[in-house]
Design an enzyme around this catalytic site. Structure first.
Site, PDB file in Angstrom:
ATOM      1  N   VAL A 107      -4.635 -33.276 -19.641  1.00 39.98           N
ATOM      2  CA  VAL A 107      -4.456 -31.469 -20.634  1.00 39.98           C
ATOM      3  C   VAL A 107      -2.734 -30.994 -20.111  1.00 39.98           C
ATOM      4  O   VAL A 107      -2.685 -31.166 -18.526  1.00 39.98           O
ATOM      5  CB  VAL A 107      -5.201 -30.324 -18.739  1.00 39.98           C
ATOM      6  CG1 VAL A 107      -5.315 -29.071 -19.980  1.00 39.98           C
ATOM      7  CG2 VAL A 107      -6.340 -30.952 -19.427  1.00 39.98           C
ATOM      8  N   GLU A 108      -2.403 -31.411 -21.306  1.00 35.53           N
ATOM      9  CA  GLU A 108      -0.546 -31.221 -21.158  1.00 35.53           C
ATOM     10  C   GLU A 108      -0.167 -29.868 -21.118  1.00 35.53           C
ATOM     11  O   GLU A 108      -0.870 -29.162 -22.294  1.00 35.53           O
ATOM     12  CB  GLU A 108      -0.558 -32.466 -22.371  1.00 35.53           C
ATOM     13  CG  GLU A 108      -0.883 -33.677 -22.083  1.00 35.53           C
ATOM     14  CD  GLU A 108      -0.133 -34.876 -22.176  1.00 35.53           C
ATOM     15  OE1 GLU A 108       1.631 -34.416 -22.414  1.00 35.53           O
ATOM     16  OE2 GLU A 108      -0.171 -35.639 -22.828  1.00 35.53           O
TER      17      GLU A 108
END
Length: 495
Positions: free
Chosen positions: A82-83
């Site tokens: 999850v960036e």
């Protein structure tokens, strides 16, 4: 007959005879059950458009988010992080993964701050930490200058340049990164994020990068045995029937192993033909196939898409990002705080450069991950896994000459580029592309609508980009179907 009536044509074995079966069918056909297709279906359902069917070529939902059993644990073949977390805005994927009322996925913040002390020479041993720190600091100075320069360029993209051109303007490695350590730091900074080198990546669309600028600089590695794909199931479960015990989708509107080969569109509706020669008719179709697939002839459009649409599809790059997992009988690599990531500085740019060990994520698994991209990805996809394993182990033996490095016992090599249903991993920002080109690639052609991470103006290449793109494209369709606002305006490139 109303356009919303579904007709399934089954071509019989006997030539010239066609069996025709009719049933109340979808008003909307969605091609592809990746994050964007599932997200679009949810948005349509919220607007009251529930008469839909989802045609998925593979045997699962999730697309390029896919877990695989390896060395006794589930690892992620595609999207893994999850960036963009801990910023001013909340990343919608983080909300689902770990927010209030979310899935509470098992995630780990990735710490890349210690790479200067974990960069290995081509023939073994570590570089002096201070030497690497200076290279990284200079790289960061240049990136900051690049962000400032990017902000001064005309929004049309007509002044855009490659990241490499920006580096040269800042007198950064004027002859290019010549030494192995320069090359691997340059690779880590750019290719490791965008899957393509600085010479082809747009400055204007990547510096500053909206994902980190808006959502925060932190990235979290998903190491949950339910898989990152559980986020896609979470979205799907909000409108598709699922089995309460297993969580499996049982909704008959989702049709797996259904390969779309042809989309015919008329003023009154669409007809979608699958590989087994069934034809589904509806009012509209939403195509969420990857950019790589759109750049092949897997799906043919009749009539052919207009030239402006074809040009827009080919103006974007479909990059390849390959995560290679290796299982060993024992650990020989350094562990402990600040040792999760390490670099190999080869004289051959991009040759097994970025490594990760899983002391925290998969304790006791004895698994390493090495990432390659672009041409190296394509090369590795075309050779045997045994050859790749031998190459990777040879690199590790060079990195750790004083250690007993055993042969790997297992290897997992994703082949996204070779897979006809994906043809790559995610889209990359080409030079000179801006809002105008994104509007074109997202724009509908008659009753054919398009979605996917490649249609996200700010977040293409990311899971949150795919999720938000599905919503955006569904809204365009809803405006037409429900509000009769069917004209899609594309402002001029220089407006």
């Amino acid at each position: 007959m109303k356009p919303s009536t579904a007709i399934v044509l089954v071509l019989g074995v006997v030539a010239q005879y066609v069996a025709l079966a009719t049933a109340a069918g979808p008003k909307v056909i969605i091609v592809g059950a990746g994050m964007s297709g599932i997200s679009a279906g949810k948005r349509l359902s919220e607007a009251g458009i529930t008469d839909l069917v989802i045609l998925e070529a593979t045997d699962r939902i999730g697309g390029r988010i896919h877990k695989e059993k390896f060395a006794g644990v589930n690892v992620e073949m595609g999207a893994n992080w999850v960036e963009g977390v801990n910023g001013d805005e909340m990343n919608p994927i983080w909300t689902m993964a770990n927010g209030t009322g979310g899935l509470n996925l098992r995630t780990f913040r990735s710490d890349f701050d210690h790479l200067a002390g974990n960069t290995y020479k081509q023939d073994g041993g570590l570089y002096d930490e201070k030497v690497v720190e200076k290279i990284i600091e200079r790289m960061e100075e240049v990136e900051e200058s690049g962000s400032k320069l990017s902000g001064t360029l005309h929004a049309s993209g007509q002044q855009d340049m490659s990241v490499m051109a920006m580096q040269r303007l800042n007198d950064h490695m004027p002859s290019g990164p010549a030494t192995p350590v320069d090359m691997v730091i340059d690779y880590y900074q750019h290719d490791f994020e965008f899957a393509e080198p600085p010479r082809v990546t747009s400055l204007q669309n990547t510096q500053p990068l909206p994902t980190f600028n808006n959502f925060g600089d932190d990235v979290y590695f998903v190491a949950d045995q339910r898989g990152y794909e559980s986020v896609v199931y979470h979205v799907a479960g909000q409108y598709l029937k699922t089995d309460r015990k297993s969580g499996a989708i049982t909704d008959p509107r989702l049709k797996l192993n259904t390969v779309v080969r042809e989309i015919t569109y008329f003023p009154s509706g669409v007809a979608v033909r699958t590989e087994d020669n069934k034809v589904y008719r509806a009012d509209y179709v939403v195509v969420s196939a990857s950019l790589g697939v759109l750049q092949t002839d897997l799906i043919r459009f009749k009539p052919q898409l207009p030239s402006w649409k074809i040009v827009s599809i080919y103006q974007f790059d479909m990059a390849v990002y390959t995560k290679i997992f290796l299982k060993f009988p024992k650990r020989f690599w350094p562990e402990g705080p600040g040792k999760e990531f390490f670099l190999y500085a080869s004289g051959r740019r991009g040759y097994f450069p970025v490594w990760q060990q899983f002391e925290k994520q998969y304790p006791g698994s004895n698994v390493l991950l090495v990432t390659v991209t672009d041409d190296e990805s394509r090369r590795i996809e075309q050779q045997s896994d045994n050859q790749t394993m031998a190459e990777a182990v040879a690199v590790l033996r060079k990195m750790f000459p004083g250690k007993e490095v055993p042969d790997a016992t297992e290897i997992l090599v994703p082949r996204w580029w070779s897979n006809r249903f994906f043809k790559g991993t995610f889209s990359n920002w080409p030079i000179g592309v801006n809002r105008y080109e994104y509007d074109l690639i997202r724009a509908p052609v008659g009753r054919v609508y398009f979605t996917g991470e490649h249609t996200s103006e700010k977040y293409n290449g990311y899971v949150h980009g795919a999720y938000l793109a599905g919503i955006d494209s569904a809204d365009i369709l809803i405006n037409c179907a429900k509000k009769k606002m069917c004209k899609y305006n594309v402002k001029g490139k220089h407006d």
